[in-house]
Design an enzyme around this catalytic site. Sequence first.
Site, short mmCIF file in Angstrom:
data_model
loop_
_atom_site.label_atom_id
_atom_site.label_comp_id
_atom_site.label_asym_id
_atom_site.label_seq_id
_atom_site.Cartn_x
_atom_site.Cartn_y
_atom_site.Cartn_z
N CYS A 116 0.81 -1.23 0.00
CA CYS A 116 0.00 0.00 0.00
C CYS A 116 0.84 1.27 0.00
O CYS A 116 0.32 2.35 -0.25
CB CYS A 116 -0.97 -0.01 1.18
SG CYS A 116 -2.21 -1.30 1.01
N HIS A 256 -3.24 7.37 2.12
CA HIS A 256 -3.65 6.06 1.62
C HIS A 256 -5.04 5.75 2.21
O HIS A 256 -5.31 6.05 3.37
CB HIS A 256 -2.63 5.01 2.07
CG HIS A 256 -3.07 3.61 1.83
ND1 HIS A 256 -3.49 3.17 0.60
CD2 HIS A 256 -3.18 2.54 2.68
CE1 HIS A 256 -3.84 1.90 0.70
NE2 HIS A 256 -3.66 1.50 1.94
N ASN A 286 -10.07 0.11 -0.56
CA ASN A 286 -8.61 0.14 -0.57
C ASN A 286 -8.12 -0.48 -1.88
O ASN A 286 -8.21 -1.69 -2.07
CB ASN A 286 -8.08 -0.63 0.64
CG ASN A 286 -6.57 -0.60 0.76
OD1 ASN A 286 -5.88 -0.18 -0.17
ND2 ASN A 286 -6.06 -1.06 1.89
O1 UT7 Z 1 -3.76 -0.93 3.53
C1 UT7 Z 1 -2.78 -1.66 4.18
C2 UT7 Z 1 -2.87 -1.57 5.63
N1 UT7 Z 1 -4.11 -2.13 6.10
C3 UT7 Z 1 -4.82 -1.45 6.97
O2 UT7 Z 1 -4.46 -0.35 7.30
C4 UT7 Z 1 -6.02 -2.12 7.57
C5 UT7 Z 1 -5.97 -2.00 9.05
N2 UT7 Z 1 -7.06 -2.65 9.78
C6 UT7 Z 1 -8.33 -2.21 9.75
O3 UT7 Z 1 -8.68 -1.33 9.00
C7 UT7 Z 1 -9.28 -2.80 10.75
O4 UT7 Z 1 -8.58 -3.55 11.70
C8 UT7 Z 1 -10.40 -3.69 10.13
C9 UT7 Z 1 -11.38 -2.81 9.38
C10 UT7 Z 1 -9.78 -4.71 9.21
C11 UT7 Z 1 -11.15 -4.38 11.24
O5 UT7 Z 1 -11.72 -3.45 12.14
P1 UT7 Z 1 -11.52 -3.61 13.71
O6 UT7 Z 1 -12.23 -2.50 14.35
O7 UT7 Z 1 -10.04 -3.73 13.97
O8 UT7 Z 1 -12.29 -4.94 14.00
P2 UT7 Z 1 -11.74 -6.29 14.65
O9 UT7 Z 1 -10.84 -7.00 13.71
O10 UT7 Z 1 -11.23 -6.00 16.03
O11 UT7 Z 1 -13.08 -7.10 14.80
C12 UT7 Z 1 -14.13 -6.67 15.69
C13 UT7 Z 1 -15.25 -7.65 15.59
C14 UT7 Z 1 -14.82 -9.10 15.72
O12 UT7 Z 1 -15.84 -9.81 16.41
P3 UT7 Z 1 -15.70 -10.13 17.97
O13 UT7 Z 1 -14.44 -10.94 18.10
O14 UT7 Z 1 -15.61 -8.81 18.65
O15 UT7 Z 1 -16.95 -10.88 18.28
C15 UT7 Z 1 -14.78 -9.58 14.30
O16 UT7 Z 1 -14.97 -10.97 14.18
O17 UT7 Z 1 -15.89 -7.53 14.31
C16 UT7 Z 1 -15.93 -8.83 13.68
N3 UT7 Z 1 -15.81 -8.65 12.26
C17 UT7 Z 1 -16.84 -8.36 11.46
N4 UT7 Z 1 -18.15 -8.22 11.72
C18 UT7 Z 1 -18.96 -7.90 10.66
C19 UT7 Z 1 -14.66 -8.69 11.50
N5 UT7 Z 1 -14.98 -8.45 10.22
C20 UT7 Z 1 -16.31 -8.24 10.17
C21 UT7 Z 1 -17.20 -7.94 9.12
N6 UT7 Z 1 -18.50 -7.76 9.41
N7 UT7 Z 1 -16.78 -7.77 7.83
#
Ligand code: UT7
Length: 330
Positions: A116, A256, A286
């Site tokens: 990225c 980005h 993205n």
């Molecule tokens: O571009 C290169 C660099 N990449 C990035 O910068 C991406 C960085 N990461 C992110 O943008 C975020 O971490 C994500 C958008 C990928 C995820 O958001 P988050 O707030 O960090 O969520 P999380 O991974 O902590 O997940 C929270 C909850 C989990 O459930 P529990 O364990 O709390 O019950 C996940 O299983 O949300 C759940 N979850 C979803 N729920 C609905 C994960 N993906 C989804 C989904 N829909 N698509």
Amino acid sequence: MEQIRATITSVGHYLPEERLTNYDLEKLVDTNDEWIRTRTGIKERRILKDPEKATSYMAANAANEALEYAGLKPEQVDVIIIATVTPDYIFPSTACLVQEAIGATNAFAFDLSAACSGFIYALTTGATFIESGRHKNVLVIGADKMSSIIDYTDRTTCILFGDGAGAVLLQPSTDGTGIIDSIHYSEGDINCDLVQKGGGSRHPASQETVAQRLHYINQEGKAVFKKATVGMADVSAEIMERNNLQAEDIAWLVPHQANLRIIDATARRMGLGMDKVMINIERYGNTTGATIPLCLYDWKDLMSNGESIVLTAFGGGFTWGAVYLTWGGK
Ligand code: UT7
């Protein structure tokens, strides 16, 4: 001898017509529009559906548009650099395919892999060819067909990414505008928090790698989120400090587009209002190498010649950085 500065004189883009909305994704995985919008800022992404078309197709279209706008013939291009993690082939490079496709018969061409952060790494690399005095017309392209490495059964990644390409033409500055400073960092991601494991020399393609879904992108979202938030905010503050820039000196931040919350944190750290931040994540998601040039394309009519702009990105590798430039477009 006066220092030669590289400046962006033209921008081009390509976006596939097919849209994949949050509602479409609700039908594929256990997710919902509200979760995606509030956690990422994304509403829809573009997908290159035609199986005959790959990253080089989008990159060539973006390059042609940039050349047309600049009034430059393809044969006048000296160098083509493509930032991508989804090359058409492992080799030859996608840049060589684009060189042929656009008829840039006098250009040498190569790909650059920095995920990225690829576009800002490529921009700094392209600028050095101009600054050396040896080359005059350098195409820097960010292009990714992310849908080719996305597992549409993995809700943690399939909601994030889209396809697209953006291109800029770098030329020696005649009006004092151009790339003034850049800062880049790398830190080997030994935990493989953001990785596509299959298809390289460590895990060559086999029935096992396919069965283990190793040819898809895999991300530990939370870990990457923390690093990206700190990385982009810190390096943006660093480039401001190094160039004695106050928030009011900066016309535009071009971050980005991985997550609206990361963009927000970067802008706040720089003291910038969101009206100065280019954001199109809601429409394209993205697009990896393409996010920053796609922003430049979308905002090209709103930027004025000479305005101060900071570009910043964080990506797999890990890689991150910032570029400070003044706008050289017409
Ligand atoms: O571009 C290169 C660099 N990449 C990035 O910068 C991406 C960085 N990461 C992110 O943008 C975020 O971490 C994500 C958008 C990928 C995820 O958001 P988050 O707030 O960090 O969520 P999380 O991974 O902590 O997940 C929270 C909850 C989990 O459930 P529990 O364990 O709390 O019950 C996940 O299983 O949300 C759940 N979850 C979803 N729920 C609905 C994960 N993906 C989804 C989904 N829909 N698509």
